[in-house]
Every structure is written in C-alpha cells, then in structure tokens.
Design a protein around this motif. Structure first.
Motif, PDB file in Angstrom:
ATOM      1  N   ARG A  51       0.831  -1.204   0.000  1.00  0.00           N
ATOM      2  CA  ARG A  51       0.000   0.000   0.000  1.00  0.00           C
ATOM      3  C   ARG A  51       0.868   1.258   0.000  1.00  0.00           C
ATOM      4  N   THR A  52       1.931   1.239   0.789  1.00  0.00           N
ATOM      5  CA  THR A  52       2.808   2.404   0.870  1.00  0.00           C
ATOM      6  C   THR A  52       3.606   2.600  -0.419  1.00  0.00           C
ATOM      7  N   ASP A  53       4.221   1.521  -0.919  1.00  0.00           N
ATOM      8  CA  ASP A  53       5.074   1.630  -2.103  1.00  0.00           C
ATOM      9  C   ASP A  53       4.297   2.036  -3.348  1.00  0.00           C
ATOM     10  N   LEU A  54       3.083   1.511  -3.491  1.00  0.00           N
ATOM     11  CA  LEU A  54       2.299   1.779  -4.695  1.00  0.00           C
ATOM     12  C   LEU A  54       1.233   2.844  -4.472  1.00  0.00           C
ATOM     13  N   SER A  55       1.212   3.445  -3.273  1.00  0.00           N
ATOM     14  CA  SER A  55       0.263   4.522  -2.942  1.00  0.00           C
ATOM     15  C   SER A  55      -1.190   4.085  -3.161  1.00  0.00           C
ATOM     16  N   LEU A  56      -1.576   2.990  -2.497  1.00  0.00           N
ATOM     17  CA  LEU A  56      -2.903   2.409  -2.671  1.00  0.00           C
ATOM     18  C   LEU A  56      -3.746   2.609  -1.406  1.00  0.00           C
ATOM     19  N   SER A  57      -5.050   2.644  -1.584  1.00  0.00           N
ATOM     20  CA  SER A  57      -5.978   2.667  -0.462  1.00  0.00           C
ATOM     21  C   SER A  57      -6.268   1.242   0.004  1.00  0.00           C
ATOM     22  N   ASP A  58      -6.912   1.106   1.170  1.00  0.00           N
ATOM     23  CA  ASP A  58      -7.305  -0.222   1.647  1.00  0.00           C
ATOM     24  C   ASP A  58      -8.270  -0.899   0.669  1.00  0.00           C
ATOM     25  N   VAL A  59      -9.145  -0.120   0.053  1.00  0.00           N
ATOM     26  CA  VAL A  59     -10.092  -0.705  -0.904  1.00  0.00           C
ATOM     27  C   VAL A  59      -9.338  -1.256  -2.121  1.00  0.00           C
ATOM     28  N   LYS A  60      -8.359  -0.514  -2.635  1.00  0.00           N
ATOM     29  CA  LYS A  60      -7.585  -1.013  -3.779  1.00  0.00           C
ATOM     30  C   LYS A  60      -6.785  -2.261  -3.404  1.00  0.00           C
ATOM     31  N   ILE A  61      -6.220  -2.250  -2.202  1.00  0.00           N
ATOM     32  CA  ILE A  61      -5.509  -3.447  -1.737  1.00  0.00           C
ATOM     33  C   ILE A  61      -6.467  -4.632  -1.675  1.00  0.00           C
ATOM     34  N   SER A  62      -7.675  -4.391  -1.185  1.00  0.00           N
ATOM     35  CA  SER A  62      -8.650  -5.482  -1.080  1.00  0.00           C
ATOM     36  C   SER A  62      -9.019  -6.020  -2.462  1.00  0.00           C
ATOM     37  N   LEU A  63      -9.007  -5.164  -3.473  1.00  0.00           N
ATOM     38  CA  LEU A  63      -9.284  -5.625  -4.839  1.00  0.00           C
ATOM     39  C   LEU A  63      -8.159  -6.522  -5.346  1.00  0.00           C
ATOM     40  N   LEU A  64      -6.922  -6.197  -4.976  1.00  0.00           N
ATOM     41  CA  LEU A  64      -5.805  -7.064  -5.348  1.00  0.00           C
ATOM     42  C   LEU A  64      -5.896  -8.400  -4.605  1.00  0.00           C
ATOM     43  N   GLN A  65      -6.296  -8.347  -3.341  1.00  0.00           N
ATOM     44  CA  GLN A  65      -6.456  -9.575  -2.572  1.00  0.00           C
ATOM     45  C   GLN A  65      -7.604 -10.424  -3.095  1.00  0.00           C
ATOM     46  N   GLY A  66      -8.706  -9.762  -3.468  1.00  0.00           N
ATOM     47  CA  GLY A  66      -9.922 -10.491  -3.818  1.00  0.00           C
ATOM     48  C   GLY A  66     -10.273 -10.464  -5.275  1.00  0.00           C
ATOM     49  N   THR A 392     -13.163  -7.296   0.393  1.00  0.00           N
ATOM     50  CA  THR A 392     -13.619  -5.920   0.182  1.00  0.00           C
ATOM     51  C   THR A 392     -14.752  -5.538   1.128  1.00  0.00           C
ATOM     52  N   LEU A 393     -15.560  -6.506   1.557  1.00  0.00           N
ATOM     53  CA  LEU A 393     -16.649  -6.193   2.484  1.00  0.00           C
ATOM     54  C   LEU A 393     -16.130  -5.620   3.796  1.00  0.00           C
ATOM     55  N   VAL A 394     -14.966  -6.091   4.236  1.00  0.00           N
ATOM     56  CA  VAL A 394     -14.457  -5.646   5.538  1.00  0.00           C
ATOM     57  C   VAL A 394     -14.195  -4.143   5.573  1.00  0.00           C
ATOM     58  N   PRO A 395     -13.384  -3.586   4.655  1.00  0.00           N
ATOM     59  CA  PRO A 395     -13.207  -2.126   4.718  1.00  0.00           C
ATOM     60  C   PRO A 395     -14.485  -1.347   4.436  1.00  0.00           C
ATOM     61  N   LEU A 396     -15.385  -1.911   3.632  1.00  0.00           N
ATOM     62  CA  LEU A 396     -16.652  -1.226   3.377  1.00  0.00           C
ATOM     63  C   LEU A 396     -17.514  -1.179   4.639  1.00  0.00           C
ATOM     64  N   VAL A 397     -17.548  -2.287   5.380  1.00  0.00           N
ATOM     65  CA  VAL A 397     -18.306  -2.306   6.632  1.00  0.00           C
ATOM     66  C   VAL A 397     -17.663  -1.371   7.652  1.00  0.00           C
ATOM     67  N   VAL A 398     -16.322  -1.330   7.676  1.00  0.00           N
ATOM     68  CA  VAL A 398     -15.635  -0.402   8.576  1.00  0.00           C
ATOM     69  C   VAL A 398     -16.059   1.028   8.276  1.00  0.00           C
ATOM     70  N   ALA A 399     -16.050   1.391   6.989  1.00  0.00           N
ATOM     71  CA  ALA A 399     -16.323   2.777   6.601  1.00  0.00           C
ATOM     72  C   ALA A 399     -17.789   3.163   6.750  1.00  0.00           C
ATOM     73  N   HIS A 400     -18.672   2.249   6.370  1.00  0.00           N
ATOM     74  CA  HIS A 400     -20.090   2.610   6.303  1.00  0.00           C
ATOM     75  C   HIS A 400     -20.929   2.036   7.451  1.00  0.00           C
ATOM     76  N   GLY A 401     -20.382   1.040   8.141  1.00  0.00           N
ATOM     77  CA  GLY A 401     -21.143   0.441   9.230  1.00  0.00           C
ATOM     78  C   GLY A 401     -20.674   0.870  10.600  1.00  0.00           C
ATOM     79  N   PHE A 402     -19.340   1.091  10.742  1.00  0.00           N
ATOM     80  CA  PHE A 402     -18.794   1.436  12.049  1.00  0.00           C
ATOM     81  C   PHE A 402     -18.142   2.809  12.071  1.00  0.00           C
ATOM     82  N   GLY A 403     -17.890   3.364  10.886  1.00  0.00           N
ATOM     83  CA  GLY A 403     -17.462   4.755  10.813  1.00  0.00           C
ATOM     84  C   GLY A 403     -16.052   5.063  11.241  1.00  0.00           C
TER      85      GLY A 403
END
Length: 442
Positions: A51-66, A392-403
């Motif tokens: 994430r640091t080297d390629l300047s990615l967000s958690d959502v973009k990282i999750s897309l690479l993972q999933g 990808t659901l995890v960071p989405l739930v963090v952002a929109h469900g738990f804030g």
C-alpha cells in the motif's frame, strides 16, 4: 441414481490404478494445492508495504487480494471444469501450475495498481484448473468408501498452503530483512515484499516434473460430456443438494476470505505484532484446525457413508457450520491477539470440515461425466461471492457500518457471522433429508 453409481464403480474396480499410484497422485496434487494457496494468499502478509510503495488505499488493496484474483478465477472455472471432464487432467494441472507460478513472480515486479492487478488475474487463471481436474483424478483413483479420506488428504494442501503463506512468508521476510538475499543478482536490491513474491513463485516450477509422473487413470465413463440441460438437472436433483452446497461454499467463503485477508493486518495494527508473529499465529491456528478438520471430516464422512449410506454424509455439515457461527461470534468479543487467533481456529475447524464433506457430497450426487464441472461451479461461486466480496466487504463495513478505521475487528466478525448464518439456512433442507435417510436405515 446412488445404486447405479455403486454398481458402476464396483464393476470398474478391476481397472482402478494401484493404491500406491493413487496416494502418490494425492501427495503431488496436495503439494500443488499448497503452492496455489501460498501464491494466492502471500499478499495478505505484506498489505501495508504494498500500500505504501504503490500509494494504494485499503479498498484497492482489497481488490488485489480479492477481485483481481477472483474475477478470472470465476470466469475460467467452468470452462476449466468442462476441459477436465474431457482431456488429460494431469497435463491441464501442469499448465496451470506453470501459469500461476510465473504470474506470482510478476506480482513482485509490478510497478502500479494495474500491473499488479493483471498479474493477480493471471494467478487466478492458472489456479482455476487445479481443483476441478485434481478432484476428477482422485475420484477415479479411489473406491467410493475411500474417497472422503483421499479428498480430505488432498484438501490438506489448502490448509498447509494458507498456513505456509503466513508462516513461511514471515520467515522469508525475516531472512530478507537480515540480508540473506542481498547479494543475489538482479533481485537482491528489491523491496522486501517484491523479493517475497518472487521467492514464493519459484517452487511451482520445481514441482512440475513430479506432477508429470502421475499416471492418468482410466475414465469411469464412456458417454462423453453431458449436455448442459442434463447438468442443470443434476444440480437441482435431491432437493438441489449440489446447488445448495455450491452456494454455501460461496457464502461461507466470504467469511473465510474476510478473515484470512485481514487477520494478519489486524494482529499487526491493533495488537502490535510483527509480520512473523502475526503470520506464525494465524498459520498455526489454521494448520492445526485444518489438519484436524480435513482428516477427521473425511474419515468420519466415510464411516457415516458405510453405516447409513452415502446420502447421509451431508448431516455432518450441521456440526461444521455450528462451529463457524461460534468462531465468528468469538471474533467479535476477542480482547487480545491470541483470543482473535483462537476464534479464527474455531472458525477454520468448521469451515474446512464443511469444505471436505461438501466436496464429497457434490461428487457423489452427480454422474462421473460432470464431476469436474460440478467442482468448477462451486469454485466459481466461491470466487464470485467469497474471494471477490469477502476481503472488500471488511473495509466497506468499517467505513459505512462502524465509521472508523479502529473497527476492523468488529467488521471482520460481522461479515463472518452473517456469512455463517446464511450458509446454515441454505444447507438445512439437504441436512434434514440426510437425517431422514439415516432414520430409514436404522
């Protein structure tokens, strides 16, 4: 259907390859599965450096993972399954190993999100061929009363592969940081996460000659591929048992990959563990649970099939999915990294046990002509729902469900708990039928 399948398998027993050939094939296929999961999941250990080297967000990282892996894995799954039902399975597997190993190395050379995404797509394409073709081989190599154990042994590759991706990856990162590979030409100066990707991609090429020694078993059918209409008919037969098992594998996969993708990061961010400590803890949890679930689940399902008939194997899924519910609930209330890892071990015990039992249930509810296709369908559903959505659901739930970013653990527990409850609901009708079949045999 069950009686005719038993008669056919008995009549063909004389043409079954030797036990030593069968177990050699299981060992090599297990090793291939181990490498596939290692190459698939190693990214989870180095999320923050990438994430640091390629300047990615958690959502973009999750897309690479999933999704980067899952989309092509899903799209290629069914064609690969149809291929495995009609051509040499061993050679198809060897081609897949070559592709995904090279693509894993390419991940380490990626310069931005899109080049990394393309390499992950190639990993998914190569791995799509393995499980359908390997399952078809194993079914033809073993008698009905040994298939549960054989497929359970094969599934150990996924268990050890998941643990190896985290444990061995952590060890390799330690060696890289210590300068063990700094003098290697061309790659010694690369960032640690890049060198890690290259190192874990190389063993696949060493396995290829051993895979090619597997003797392709004789096909247990002569009628060729079934028409798609017949395939759909078998998916809906017996209260849609095969289709339901496919669906629960996908739904539960969302919980699997949500936890696997983010637990190492949680242990590092929230509990201050190093990559080696996090990888070792998660790897130990899934290895112990996975070995227990794979061997005990396969052997117990064989024992139940011998005692009450093959259609009663499915009742074991009741216990498996009860364990996943308990594990998911425990993650929500864990207060330490050790407790979170223990909760994950409980989840893994149920999830992997359900995978092994469900694998055999699907194979025994379809004719030989569509076994690889059936497994491919389950992998496609798992890829689309599980691998594609889970991380990808995890960071989405963090952002929109738990804030907030501090709620990673709550999001992981929520995603996995909802997934396990849905799986339980979907699989209940076949389980109920299994109990009825068992009572009729008493």
């Amino acid at each position: 259907m069950e009686n005719s399948a038993n008669i056919r398998d008995t009549a063909l027993a004389a043409s079954t390859p030797s036990a030593s050939a069968g177990w050699y094939a299981v060992a090599m296929l297990c090793a291939a599965l181990l490498l596939s999961f290692t190459d698939r999941l190693i990214i989870n250990l180095v999320v923050d450096p990438i994430r640091t080297d390629l300047s990615l967000s958690d959502v973009k990282i999750s897309l690479l993972q999933g999704a980067g892996f899952a989309v092509i894995f899903a799209l290629a799954g069914l064609p690969c399954g149809r291929l495995a039902d009609s051509i040499n399975c061993r050679n198809l597997i060897a081609a897949g190993v070559t592709l995904w190993s090279g693509a894993t190395i390419a991940c380490g050379l990626a310069v931005d999100f899109w080049s990394f995404f393309a390499a992950r797509v190639a990993v998914g394409l190569g791995e799509a061929a393995l499980v359908p073709a390997a399952s078809s081989l194993i079914i033809d190599l073993f008698s009905p009363h040994r298939r549960g154990l054989a497929l359970g042994m094969f599934s150990l590759g996924a268990t050890f592969g998941t643990g190896a991706a985290l444990f061995i990856g952590g060890v390799l990162l330690g060696w890289i940081d210590a300068g063990w590979f700094s003098s290697v030409p061309s790659i010694g100066a690369l960032a640690p996460w890049r060198l890690l990707m290259i190192l874990v991609g190389l063993p696949g090429f060493a396995l290829l000659p051993l895979l090619l020694l597997i003797a392709e078993p004789p096909r247990r059918h002569t009628t060729g591929l079934l028409a798609l209409s017949a395939v759909f008919g078998r998916l809906l037969a017996n209260n849609a048992t095969v289709l339901r098992v496919c669906l629960v594998k996908g739904v539960l996969g969302a919980g699997d990959y949500a936890l696997i993708a983010w637990l190492p990061t949680l242990l590092q961010r929230a509990y201050g563990m190093t990559p080696l400590e996090a990888g070792s803890m998660v790897g130990l949890a899934i290895t112990i649970s996975g070995v227990t679930a794979s061997l005990a689940g396969g052997a117990l399902s064989d024992a139940i099939a011998r005692r009450w008939g093959m259609r009663t194997r499915v009742v074991l899924l009741l216990g498996c999915y009860t364990l996943t519910i308990a594990g998911a609930a425990s993650i929500l209330f864990a207060d330490t990294g050790q407790q979170a890892a223990l909760a994950f071990a409980i989840w893994a015990l149920g999830s992997i046990g359900g995978y092994v039992v469900g694998h055999v249930v699907m194979q025994e509810n379809v004719p030989n002509e569509m076994r690889a296709t059936t497994i491919a369908l389950s992998l496609t559903v798992t890829a689309l729902i599980g691998i594609g959505l889970g991380p990808t659901l995890v960071p989405l739930v963090v952002a929109h469900g738990f804030g907030g970013d501090g709620k990673l653990q709550s999001a992981m527990g929520t995603v996995s708990l909802v997934a396990s409850l849905l799986a339980f609901i979907v699989i209940w009708p076949p389980i109920r039928d299994g109990f009825r079949s068992a009572r009729a045999r008493v």
